[in-house]
Design an enzyme around this catalytic site. Structure first.
Site, PDB file in Angstrom:
ATOM      1  N   ALA A 119       1.199  13.376 -13.314  1.00 43.66           N
ATOM      2  CA  ALA A 119       2.504  14.150 -13.905  1.00 43.66           C
ATOM      3  C   ALA A 119       2.530  13.914 -15.242  1.00 43.66           C
ATOM      4  O   ALA A 119       3.533  14.078 -16.027  1.00 43.66           O
ATOM      5  CB  ALA A 119       3.444  12.467 -13.584  1.00 43.66           C
ATOM      6  N   ASN A 175       0.192   4.604 -13.992  1.00 46.56           N
ATOM      7  CA  ASN A 175      -1.198   5.828 -13.549  1.00 46.56           C
ATOM      8  C   ASN A 175      -1.116   6.745 -14.957  1.00 46.56           C
ATOM      9  O   ASN A 175      -2.587   7.091 -15.296  1.00 46.56           O
ATOM     10  CB  ASN A 175      -0.616   6.650 -12.118  1.00 46.56           C
ATOM     11  CG  ASN A 175      -0.502   5.636 -11.019  1.00 46.56           C
ATOM     12  OD1 ASN A 175      -1.624   4.843 -10.670  1.00 46.56           O
ATOM     13  ND2 ASN A 175       0.171   5.514 -10.653  1.00 46.56           N
ATOM     14  N   HIS A 203       7.927  11.377 -20.160  1.00 46.38           N
ATOM     15  CA  HIS A 203       6.672  10.839 -20.980  1.00 46.38           C
ATOM     16  C   HIS A 203       6.577  11.790 -22.058  1.00 46.38           C
ATOM     17  O   HIS A 203       6.261  12.904 -22.034  1.00 46.38           O
ATOM     18  CB  HIS A 203       5.599  11.199 -19.708  1.00 46.38           C
ATOM     19  CG  HIS A 203       6.137  10.670 -18.138  1.00 46.38           C
ATOM     20  ND1 HIS A 203       5.685   9.408 -18.293  1.00 46.38           N
ATOM     21  CD2 HIS A 203       5.414  10.855 -16.740  1.00 46.38           C
ATOM     22  CE1 HIS A 203       5.600   8.919 -17.286  1.00 46.38           C
ATOM     23  NE2 HIS A 203       5.622   9.944 -16.324  1.00 46.38           N
TER      24      HIS A 203
HETATM   25  N1  LIG Z   1      -1.032  10.302 -11.307  1.00 49.27           N
HETATM   26  C1  LIG Z   1       0.544   9.655 -11.598  1.00 49.27           C
HETATM   27  O1  LIG Z   1       0.618  10.546 -12.029  1.00 49.27           O
HETATM   28  C2  LIG Z   1       1.339   9.902 -10.077  1.00 49.27           C
HETATM   29  C3  LIG Z   1       1.846  10.237  -9.996  1.00 49.27           C
HETATM   30  C4  LIG Z   1       2.969  10.145  -8.852  1.00 49.27           C
HETATM   31  C5  LIG Z   1       2.225   9.057  -7.918  1.00 49.27           C
HETATM   32  N2  LIG Z   1       0.727   8.856  -7.710  1.00 49.27           N
HETATM   33  C6  LIG Z   1       0.702   7.990  -7.233  1.00 49.27           C
HETATM   34  O2  LIG Z   1       0.108   8.385  -6.128  1.00 49.27           O
HETATM   35  C7  LIG Z   1       0.141   7.870  -4.944  1.00 49.27           C
HETATM   36  C8  LIG Z   1       1.013   8.534  -3.746  1.00 49.27           C
HETATM   37  O3  LIG Z   1       2.014   8.566  -4.299  1.00 49.27           O
HETATM   38  P1  LIG Z   1       3.499   9.230  -3.515  1.00 49.27           P
HETATM   39  O4  LIG Z   1       4.813   9.685  -4.248  1.00 49.27           O
HETATM   40  O5  LIG Z   1       3.138  10.101  -2.032  1.00 49.27           O
HETATM   41  O6  LIG Z   1       3.167   7.334  -2.655  1.00 49.27           O
HETATM   42  P2  LIG Z   1       4.428   7.183  -0.993  1.00 49.27           P
HETATM   43  O7  LIG Z   1       4.716   6.375  -0.392  1.00 49.27           O
HETATM   44  O8  LIG Z   1       5.095   8.282  -0.803  1.00 49.27           O
HETATM   45  O9  LIG Z   1       2.888   7.527   0.207  1.00 49.27           O
HETATM   46  C9  LIG Z   1       2.166   6.345  -0.379  1.00 49.27           C
HETATM   47  C10 LIG Z   1       1.316   6.456   1.239  1.00 49.27           C
HETATM   48  O10 LIG Z   1      -0.102   5.972   1.589  1.00 49.27           O
HETATM   49  C11 LIG Z   1       0.060   5.343   2.368  1.00 49.27           C
HETATM   50  N3  LIG Z   1      -0.800   4.012   2.152  1.00 49.27           N
HETATM   51  C12 LIG Z   1      -0.305   3.141   0.746  1.00 49.27           C
HETATM   52  N4  LIG Z   1      -1.860   2.770   1.011  1.00 49.27           N
HETATM   53  C13 LIG Z   1      -2.657   2.825   1.582  1.00 49.27           C
HETATM   54  C14 LIG Z   1      -3.662   1.904   2.544  1.00 49.27           C
HETATM   55  N5  LIG Z   1      -4.259   0.705   1.959  1.00 49.27           N
HETATM   56  N6  LIG Z   1      -4.153   2.684   3.430  1.00 49.27           N
HETATM   57  C15 LIG Z   1      -3.926   3.539   3.786  1.00 49.27           C
HETATM   58  N7  LIG Z   1      -2.332   4.211   3.755  1.00 49.27           N
HETATM   59  C16 LIG Z   1      -2.023   3.875   2.366  1.00 49.27           C
HETATM   60  C17 LIG Z   1       1.662   4.715   2.619  1.00 49.27           C
HETATM   61  O11 LIG Z   1       1.327   4.209   4.415  1.00 49.27           O
HETATM   62  C18 LIG Z   1       1.990   6.283   2.310  1.00 49.27           C
HETATM   63  O12 LIG Z   1       2.211   7.421   3.629  1.00 49.27           O
HETATM   64  C19 LIG Z   1       0.855   6.717  -5.323  1.00 49.27           C
HETATM   65  O13 LIG Z   1       0.193   4.980  -5.624  1.00 49.27           O
HETATM   66  C20 LIG Z   1       1.369   6.713  -7.213  1.00 49.27           C
HETATM   67  O14 LIG Z   1       2.116   5.491  -7.622  1.00 49.27           O
HETATM   68  C21 LIG Z   1       0.626   9.113  -9.481  1.00 49.27           C
END
Ligand SMILES: NC(=O)c1ccc[n+]([C@@H]2O[C@H](COP(=O)([O-])OP(=O)(O)OC[C@H]3O[C@@H](n4cnc5c(N)ncnc54)[C@H](O)[C@@H]3O)[C@@H](O)[C@H]2O)c1
Length: 252
Positions: A119, A175, A203
């Site tokens: 992000a 993150n 940010h």
């Molecule tokens: N680095 C960044 O800048 C940044 C930005 C956005 C999101 N993220 C991260 O990316 C990840 C995904 O974000 P999102 O918005 O798509 O989340 P989301 O909640 O919409 O989707 C996550 C999916 O992963 C599944 N899941 C979670 N834990 C699991 C496990 N142990 N085994 C199998 N499936 C699992 C959930 O059931 C869900 O369907 C999150 O951890 C979020 O914090 C990081």
């Protein structure tokens, strides 16, 4: 065409699977069966809720867009199976012991752990901190109250300190801080603000060093499908994948 296995079928997973051009999503995995099946149907992949069965599929990279818990559970197995892994839940690497272990596993397996810019912007040249440590490195994140579930009516600071400590209080909001710290090669200062006037996650990155100074501000548009996640994060992974086999590498 690069074949990938997608770990996590939520918001980011949807964008990746439905916008993939130079890659083929072969298999998708989620703990929630309906999510895996729905996404698999959209991108003509196979759906799994059993991790071992998912790993039997023919792909060379796993893209993790699930959770910190998923990284802790599965990343080592992915690397040991001879695949690279792209981690969006980079907050998992805040645990130094876990991170060092995972890096050692990757080294032994000859595979890579990639942490995309997610992000934010500017992760590339903040890496100069590894050769010329910055005097100041601050991430100021401002969020709308709803994104943290707090009933705040005026702008207020809810955390100020090192990223290392922020992780303990706000584990879902680290993150970006962890990625910045890994790039710069040191723990970073973090301020977390809640602002009822903020419509987007903002940010701001402040860096000062021998090279001069940097100010970066990113106002993330929420994902079209879910305001809780950043559209830029999904685009960042798509771009990383698009460039993976490009002989021309641009940026530090
Ligand atoms: N680095 C960044 O800048 C940044 C930005 C956005 C999101 N993220 C991260 O990316 C990840 C995904 O974000 P999102 O918005 O798509 O989340 P989301 O909640 O919409 O989707 C996550 C999916 O992963 C599944 N899941 C979670 N834990 C699991 C496990 N142990 N085994 C199998 N499936 C699992 C959930 O059931 C869900 O369907 C999150 O951890 C979020 O914090 C990081």
């Amino acid at each position: 065409m690069i074949k990938i296995g997608l770990l996590g079928c939520g918001n980011v997973g949807h964008i990746i699977a439905t916008h993939a051009e130079s890659i083929q999503v072969v298999a998708v995995f989620d703990i929630i069966p309906g999510r895996a099946e729905e996404l698999a149907a959209l991108c003509h992949a196979r759906a799994y809720t059993d991790f071992d069965a998912f790993m039997q599929e023919d792909f060379s990279i796993v893209v993790e867009a699930a959770s910190v818990g998923a990284v802790r559970c599965y990343a080592e197995t992915v690397l040991r199976s001879g695949r690279d892994i792209i981690l969006l839940s980079g907050g998992a690497l805040a645990d130094v012991e876990f991170r060092d272990h995972l890096i050692e596993v990757a080294r032994e397996a000859g595979k890579k752990i990639r942490v995309p810019s997610g992000a934010i912007i500017g992760l590339d040249n903040i890496k100069i901190g590894q050769v010329s440590p910055p005097k100041k490195l601050l991430l100021r994140t401002t969020k709308p109250p709803a994104s943290l579930g707090l009933p705040v009516t005026t702008r207020m600071e809810i955390f100020k300190g090192l990223a290392h400590d922020c992780i303990k209080q706000y584990p879902k909001n680290v993150n970006v801080a962890v990625a910045l710290g890994l790039a710069a090669g040191r723990d970073i200062d973090v301020e977390l603000w809640i602002d009822p006037e903020a419509e987007r996650n903002i940010h701001e990155i402040f860096v000062e060093g021998d090279f001069g100074d940097i100010y970066v501000r990113v106002r993330n548009v929420p994902s079209p499908d879910n305001p809780a996640t950043s559209y830029m994060a999904a685009l960042s992974i798509l771009t990383l994948l698009k460039n993976l086999e490009n002989p021309l590498v641009v940026g530090t």
